[in-house]
Design a protein around this motif. Structure first.
Motif, mmCIF file in Angstrom:
data_model
loop_
_atom_site.group_PDB
_atom_site.id
_atom_site.type_symbol
_atom_site.label_atom_id
_atom_site.label_comp_id
_atom_site.label_asym_id
_atom_site.label_seq_id
_atom_site.Cartn_x
_atom_site.Cartn_y
_atom_site.Cartn_z
ATOM 1 N N ALA A 139 -1.160 -3.174 -10.547
ATOM 2 C CA ALA A 139 -2.498 -3.404 -9.749
ATOM 3 C C ALA A 139 -2.530 -4.521 -8.300
ATOM 4 O O ALA A 139 -1.071 -4.939 -8.213
ATOM 5 C CB ALA A 139 -3.634 -3.591 -10.707
ATOM 6 N N VAL A 140 -3.945 -3.771 -7.821
ATOM 7 C CA VAL A 140 -3.783 -5.435 -6.454
ATOM 8 C C VAL A 140 -5.274 -5.180 -6.742
ATOM 9 O O VAL A 140 -6.255 -4.361 -6.743
ATOM 10 C CB VAL A 140 -3.549 -4.010 -5.426
ATOM 11 N N VAL A 141 -5.646 -6.699 -6.700
ATOM 12 C CA VAL A 141 -6.982 -7.196 -6.169
ATOM 13 C C VAL A 141 -6.862 -7.834 -4.711
ATOM 14 O O VAL A 141 -6.035 -8.826 -4.580
ATOM 15 C CB VAL A 141 -6.893 -8.400 -7.201
ATOM 16 N N GLY A 142 -8.059 -7.850 -3.961
ATOM 17 C CA GLY A 142 -7.826 -8.349 -3.114
ATOM 18 C C GLY A 142 -7.883 -7.805 -1.803
ATOM 19 O O GLY A 142 -8.439 -8.436 -0.404
ATOM 20 N N ILE A 143 -7.523 -6.548 -1.617
ATOM 21 C CA ILE A 143 -7.365 -5.701 -0.062
ATOM 22 C C ILE A 143 -8.898 -5.192 -0.036
ATOM 23 O O ILE A 143 -10.043 -5.302 -0.307
ATOM 24 C CB ILE A 143 -6.926 -4.621 -0.768
ATOM 25 N N SER A 144 -8.593 -5.956 1.430
ATOM 26 C CA SER A 144 -9.889 -6.078 2.447
ATOM 27 C C SER A 144 -10.253 -4.552 3.311
ATOM 28 O O SER A 144 -10.982 -4.184 3.773
ATOM 29 C CB SER A 144 -10.540 -6.802 2.440
ATOM 30 N N SER A 145 -9.379 -3.774 3.658
ATOM 31 C CA SER A 145 -8.580 -3.122 4.092
ATOM 32 C C SER A 145 -9.862 -1.822 4.312
ATOM 33 O O SER A 145 -8.908 -0.804 2.980
ATOM 34 C CB SER A 145 -7.532 -2.668 4.653
ATOM 35 N N VAL A 146 -10.554 -1.119 4.712
ATOM 36 C CA VAL A 146 -11.629 -0.001 4.206
ATOM 37 C C VAL A 146 -10.534 1.258 4.338
ATOM 38 O O VAL A 146 -10.506 2.018 2.968
ATOM 39 C CB VAL A 146 -12.675 0.169 5.432
ATOM 40 N N ASP A 147 -9.910 1.315 5.250
ATOM 41 C CA ASP A 147 -8.970 2.699 5.821
ATOM 42 C C ASP A 147 -7.523 2.418 4.543
ATOM 43 O O ASP A 147 -7.666 3.490 4.144
ATOM 44 C CB ASP A 147 -8.195 2.026 6.722
ATOM 45 N N THR A 196 -9.188 3.595 0.911
ATOM 46 C CA THR A 196 -10.737 5.242 1.253
ATOM 47 C C THR A 196 -9.167 5.362 1.047
ATOM 48 O O THR A 196 -8.708 7.144 0.227
ATOM 49 C CB THR A 196 -10.566 5.677 2.747
ATOM 50 N N LYS A 197 -7.793 5.789 2.062
ATOM 51 C CA LYS A 197 -6.525 6.391 1.496
ATOM 52 C C LYS A 197 -5.881 6.386 -0.192
ATOM 53 O O LYS A 197 -5.326 7.659 -0.585
ATOM 54 C CB LYS A 197 -5.397 5.721 2.464
ATOM 55 N N ALA A 198 -6.082 5.509 -0.993
ATOM 56 C CA ALA A 198 -5.251 4.904 -1.752
ATOM 57 C C ALA A 198 -6.426 6.549 -3.414
ATOM 58 O O ALA A 198 -5.979 6.194 -3.850
ATOM 59 C CB ALA A 198 -5.938 3.416 -3.093
ATOM 60 N N LYS A 254 -17.363 2.928 5.575
ATOM 61 C CA LYS A 254 -16.977 4.715 4.980
ATOM 62 C C LYS A 254 -17.432 4.624 3.612
ATOM 63 O O LYS A 254 -16.252 5.481 3.008
ATOM 64 C CB LYS A 254 -15.393 4.063 5.260
ATOM 65 N N GLY A 255 -18.488 4.444 3.436
ATOM 66 C CA GLY A 255 -18.579 4.781 1.893
ATOM 67 C C GLY A 255 -18.182 4.029 1.107
ATOM 68 O O GLY A 255 -19.107 3.247 -0.128
ATOM 69 N N LEU A 256 -17.627 2.436 1.290
ATOM 70 C CA LEU A 256 -17.687 1.843 0.212
ATOM 71 C C LEU A 256 -18.644 0.574 0.156
ATOM 72 O O LEU A 256 -18.668 0.155 -0.510
ATOM 73 C CB LEU A 256 -16.516 1.347 0.573
#
Length: 522
Positions: A261-269, A272-274, A324-326
């Motif tokens: 798991a990952v916590v702290g990702i801020s990249s919307v791209d 969305t891809k994940a 992007k909808g998030l």
């Protein structure tokens, strides 16, 4: 599931009575675990969690020390007296509850009987008092101390009761515990044996896990604490937090199954891809992105100028294109993960380019400086540039001015700012970075001096009745809207990215309780 027993001996309702499922003499309930709780957890095994963004450093794990250690690390090691659940609900954990005196000047925290630190020493009232006094001692310079200036003394009353004496009633006291040293219990014996420096690197607490090894801001290895008060938890035998250098490397670790798991990702791209192959789990926000206006000086002392900025801001476009909808829109300085959330405020101004242009012409033009963020905050800079383009269409000239935090704080102090793009919000609006902080005339980051708004916020700060507080904050949000002191953009949700095998992470709470997380395997 964790049982909730809140003690309600005082005739005055505790601050969160309307938000907790409690009766006058105490009642039982459960800590919510979200939809993922429906899956059967498995016992044993290990899990690696990648920390990214603002969560990827922990120079010192000592609760009283400043630093950016994610609360989930400290919660896992030290446990929590009180846990912040869904909707900001405060739920007892190491504490079984709290009571208040009739005058609100005495708050008694009740500990669960038989608590132990992971070194086998007792977590009793004396140990809790040691931790709280250390947090409040000016010599330790704990960042939390500013939240508890009304606390005059802390004392034990028997083996399981801690009595806090206050100089004045303070309804947000218990919410203020969350994510501070007042909430995290360290072993006094371990501290005395190790010394402050070593304790900060290999602390001993009463949480679900204990430290095996720690490479500061790189890798923290934990193992199951057999003395944890919830005897069936944690599910995992081993939990590892591993720092990542970037969002991309954090995401790659989960993609390649070298992490769970990952916590702290801020990249919307990346988020969305994940979604195509991994679980992307929202973390309820307690903050809202806002455009805050300095109404005390020209040009924004003129309410027409503030209104023009609001009408010229296409919030739906920001959430669709930038988020992007998030991102979830909101019209108040609160978010769904905190108390007194209000998603809509009647009469909120919405995007109207014609009206914005008309107001700009009426006041003879408008030029503003837009700051409130640092040059390294790429996502915020993108948002600022999008807002600049929107405002240009209404004839508003905008200078984007990134600045370091020290400059930002100095500008707040001196009033040398016009529009700040930032974030407001706290578990309770009366706490640091909450509504009072940005919109009360005495707030350190305020651009407002409105006696009517001050009166509403003061009353909301002092009332013990949650329903009364909700009504007062609703009125305060209405004043902020009517007077155009700010416009609120969207809730700033965070996200976990996790492999499909991870069970129990969807807890609908600001910080995950990792003792409730398990894995069904690859």
């Amino acid at each position: 599931m964790r049982r909730l027993v809140a003690l309600m001996r005082s005739p005055i309702l505790p601050i969160l009575a309307a938000l907790m499922v409690l009766a006058a003499c105490g009642s039982a309930g459960t800590r919510a675990g979200g939809d993922a709780a429906a899956a059967t957890p498995t016992r044993g095994g290990s899990m690696t969690v990648i920390t990214a963004g603002g969560f990827n450093t922990w120079p010192n794990l000592d609760p009283v020390m400043p630093g950016t250690a994610n609360a989930e690390l400290r919660n896992s090691i030290f446990g929590e007296l009180f846990h912040q659940g869904p909707g900001g609900e405060i739920q007892p954990s190491l504490a079984s509850g709290f009571t208040k005196s009739t005058d609100g000047l005495t708050v008694t925290v009740e500990l669960r009987p038989g608590l132990m630190f992971s070194d086998g020493t007792p977590l009793n009232a004396d140990a809790a008092v040691w931790n709280m006094r250390r947090a409040l001692d000016p010599a330790t310079a704990c960042p939390c101390a500013s939240l508890f200036t009304v606390v005059g003394s802390v004392a034990a009353d028997g083996p399981e009761r801690v009595v806090l004496s206050l100089s004045q009633p303070y309804p947000p006291l218990i919410p203020a515990f969350v994510n501070t040293a007042m909430n995290w219990m360290g072993s006094p014996t371990a501290f005395e044996q190790a010394g402050a420096a070593d304790f900060g690197q290999r602390p001993v607490g009463a949480g679900p896990f204990k430290v095996v090894s720690n490479q500061a801001s790189q890798r923290l290895e934990l193992e199951r604490n057999p003395t944890y008060w919830e005897k069936d938890l944690p599910y995992l035998d081993r939990l590892v937090f591993q720092a990542a250098g970037s969002d991309e490397s954090a995401y790659a670790a989960v993609q390649s199954s070298t992490a769970d798991a990952v916590v702290g990702i801020s990249s919307v791209d990346i988020l969305t891809k994940a979604q195509a192959q991994l679980n992307v789990i929202p973390i309820p926000a307690i903050a809202a992105a806002q455009l805050q206006f300095n109404s005390l000086d020209p040009p924004l002392a003129d309410p027409r100028a503030r209104q023009a900025l609001i009408y010229a801001t296409d919030i739906q476009s920001l959430t669709d294109v930038i988020g992007k909808g998030l991102y979830k829109p909101t019209q108040s300085p609160t978010a769904e993960g905190g108390l007194f959330f209000q998603e809509e405020v009647p009469g909120t101004r919405t995007f109207d380019l014609a009206k914005a242009s008309e107001l700009v012409r009426e006041i003879g033009g408008l030029h503003v400086k837009l700051g409130g963020f640092g040059a390294a905050q790429s996502q915020t800079l993108v948002t600022a540039e999008a807002i600049q383009a929107m405002w240009r269409k209404a004839g508003i000239e905008t200078e984007i001015s990134p600045e370091p935090l020290a400059t930002l704080l100095e500008n707040y102090r001196t009033g040398n700012w016009q529009v700040y793009l930032g974030f407001s919000g706290a578990i309770d609006p009366a706490l640091r970075l909450g509504t009072d902080y940005f919109f009360h005339s005495k707030g350190p980051n305020s651009g407002v001096a409105d006696p009517k708004l001050d009166a509403l916020l003061d009353q909301a700060h002092s009332s013990d009745d949650p329903a009364v507080r909700q009504g007062l904050y609703s009125q305060a949000f209405q004043v902020i809207n009517d007077e155009a002191y700010a416009t609120f953009l969207y809730q700033t949700n965070g996200y976990y990215i996790a492999r499909k095998s991870v069970i129990g992470l969807d807890q609908n709470a600001k910080w995950a309780s990792w003792e409730r997380v398990s894995s069904r395997g690859a």
